[in-house]
Design a protein around this motif. Structure first.
Motif, PDB file in Angstrom:
ATOM      1  N   THR A  92       0.944  -1.269  -0.125  1.00  0.00           N
ATOM      2  CA  THR A  92      -0.065   0.201   0.064  1.00  0.00           C
ATOM      3  C   THR A  92       0.791   1.284   0.015  1.00  0.00           C
TER       4      THR A  92
ATOM      5  N   VAL B 109       1.302   4.157  -2.932  1.00  0.00           N
ATOM      6  CA  VAL B 109       1.047   5.641  -2.541  1.00  0.00           C
ATOM      7  C   VAL B 109       2.339   6.279  -3.080  1.00  0.00           C
TER       8      VAL B 109
ATOM      9  N   SER C 197      -4.873   7.559 -10.892  1.00  0.00           N
ATOM     10  CA  SER C 197      -5.618   7.994  -9.674  1.00  0.00           C
ATOM     11  C   SER C 197      -6.975   7.526  -9.532  1.00  0.00           C
ATOM     12  N   GLU C 198      -7.447   7.383 -10.694  1.00  0.00           N
ATOM     13  CA  GLU C 198      -8.840   7.025 -10.815  1.00  0.00           C
ATOM     14  C   GLU C 198      -9.126   5.400 -10.076  1.00  0.00           C
ATOM     15  N   TYR C 199      -8.104   4.598 -10.663  1.00  0.00           N
ATOM     16  CA  TYR C 199      -7.742   3.186 -10.352  1.00  0.00           C
ATOM     17  C   TYR C 199      -7.481   2.886  -9.113  1.00  0.00           C
ATOM     18  N   PHE C 200      -6.550   3.779  -8.183  1.00  0.00           N
ATOM     19  CA  PHE C 200      -5.980   3.627  -7.208  1.00  0.00           C
ATOM     20  C   PHE C 200      -6.969   3.092  -6.004  1.00  0.00           C
ATOM     21  N   PRO C 201      -7.931   3.817  -5.774  1.00  0.00           N
ATOM     22  CA  PRO C 201      -8.959   3.299  -4.662  1.00  0.00           C
ATOM     23  C   PRO C 201      -9.307   1.888  -5.091  1.00  0.00           C
ATOM     24  N   ILE C 202      -9.441   1.671  -6.305  1.00  0.00           N
ATOM     25  CA  ILE C 202     -10.225   0.158  -6.664  1.00  0.00           C
ATOM     26  C   ILE C 202      -9.118  -0.650  -6.325  1.00  0.00           C
TER      27      ILE C 202
ATOM     28  N   ILE D 226      -6.573  -0.534  -4.285  1.00  0.00           N
ATOM     29  CA  ILE D 226      -6.226  -0.742  -2.529  1.00  0.00           C
ATOM     30  C   ILE D 226      -7.459  -1.578  -2.037  1.00  0.00           C
ATOM     31  N   THR D 227      -8.765  -1.101  -2.449  1.00  0.00           N
ATOM     32  CA  THR D 227      -9.887  -2.021  -2.067  1.00  0.00           C
ATOM     33  C   THR D 227      -9.518  -3.726  -2.396  1.00  0.00           C
ATOM     34  N   LEU D 228      -9.149  -3.822  -3.605  1.00  0.00           N
ATOM     35  CA  LEU D 228      -9.132  -5.318  -3.969  1.00  0.00           C
ATOM     36  C   LEU D 228      -8.014  -5.810  -3.378  1.00  0.00           C
TER      37      LEU D 228
END
Lengths: 150, 150, 150
Positions: free
Chosen positions: A12, A16, A57-62, A64-66
């Motif tokens: 993670t 970042v 950036s758009e795919y970063f939260p997806i 991290i979630t996965l």
């Protein structure tokens, strides 16, 4: 519990740092091509770098979630390995897209395949955990027993 | 602990799959309306699909954050239920926005209301946990006792 | 475990409320400057507010990720304090950017420094946890003993 997640946390932090690297590239490109905020478009060279960063950036939260869903509910090792592959794919994507629109495609397909793998691992982890927790059935254990009987 | 979060994880995977579906729609729209990256605008039909996906992406991390905060600190069941309603609202929003700008409004207001509910549940969960953990007061239990005395 | 994370959860809810506030400002600006979706640009006043919100949204998942990584693996108190400073910096950034492009710079640098602090805390937390969990060495304890010997 820290034992089962510390490698996920390391991946993670790496993710970042990669995002920070992409953001710095946009700042350098803004200076190089004289595109001052709030403008978000300029010469094609700038637009490609800007879009590459926006897409990551758009795919970063997806991502991290996965990473955490599959890492916590299935396997920290498998999930972290996929995580490293994804971050490497995103690095190639950013470098490729900076050079040409075509250059983004191969690494984009690669990182999409890694994401789908993480989705599959997450689904598997959720289903196995659900069986174990709510139906009191350890599917992997049962499968092992069944195979030994055959 | 897995027992208290496996349904949240299932809703989370569903949310990722919905985002994947929206992303695929943008890829199809790029082909249909011949809008090649790094361009992000074209005919109004394309712009609406692009913005619908961008808006859903922007709210994805906020949604996941609230889902898990209210789910862990208050109630997995309530939070997951709101999560499913939110994902359904976002699906209607995406479909409505693809057809017309006006078509996005009703489902947008609906999913905003669900998000505010998740914010309220998260606040309640944090406050109750704070009382329990730091002040050693179980507010719900005290309330129950007080009501029985009345 | 709730004991070690309830303050992180409180900062998280505050961060979501701040994002909600920024989103509302964009909605008001859309009305004031007559910029209807799916359009994303208009007069410079609108563009600055729109970009301020977009930038805060882009950094939201990075912030939440770092807040929890450093909070869980190192120190809830330190991490929450940085979290509050970051949210305050973002508030000043949004207000400054709304007034002029230059007005965004000082608070942007401030919140970037806070993010780098959170990255450093996260790295430290991950490294210390790794030593403790996988190598069975409590680095801080060893350091303390070594200093007492000197």
């Amino acid at each position: 519990m820290l034992e089962d997640t510390v490698v996920l946390a390391a991946v993670t932090v790496l993710a970042v740092l990669e995002q920070a690297y992409f953001s710095l590239q946009v700042i350098y490109a803004r200076r190089k091509y004289s595109v001052s905020p709030p403008a978000t478009s300029g010469p094609p060279e700038f637009d490609r770098i800007f879009r590459a960063q926006a897409n990551c950036s758009e795919y970063f939260p997806i991502f991290i979630t996965l990473l955490w869903t599959s890492g916590v509910f299935l396997s920290q090792a498998l999930s972290s390995l996929c995580g490293l592959l994804y971050l490497y794919g995103r690095f190639l994507y950013f470098r490729g897209y900076s050079q040409s629109s075509l250059g983004r495609l191969a690494p984009l397909y690669f990182s999409a395949r890694v994401l789908w793998t993480l989705i599959a691992l997450s689904c598997l982890g959720v289903v196995l955990s659900f069986f174990r927790v709510h139906l009191n059935v350890d599917v992997l254990h049962e499968l092992g027993s069944a195979l030994r009987l055959v």
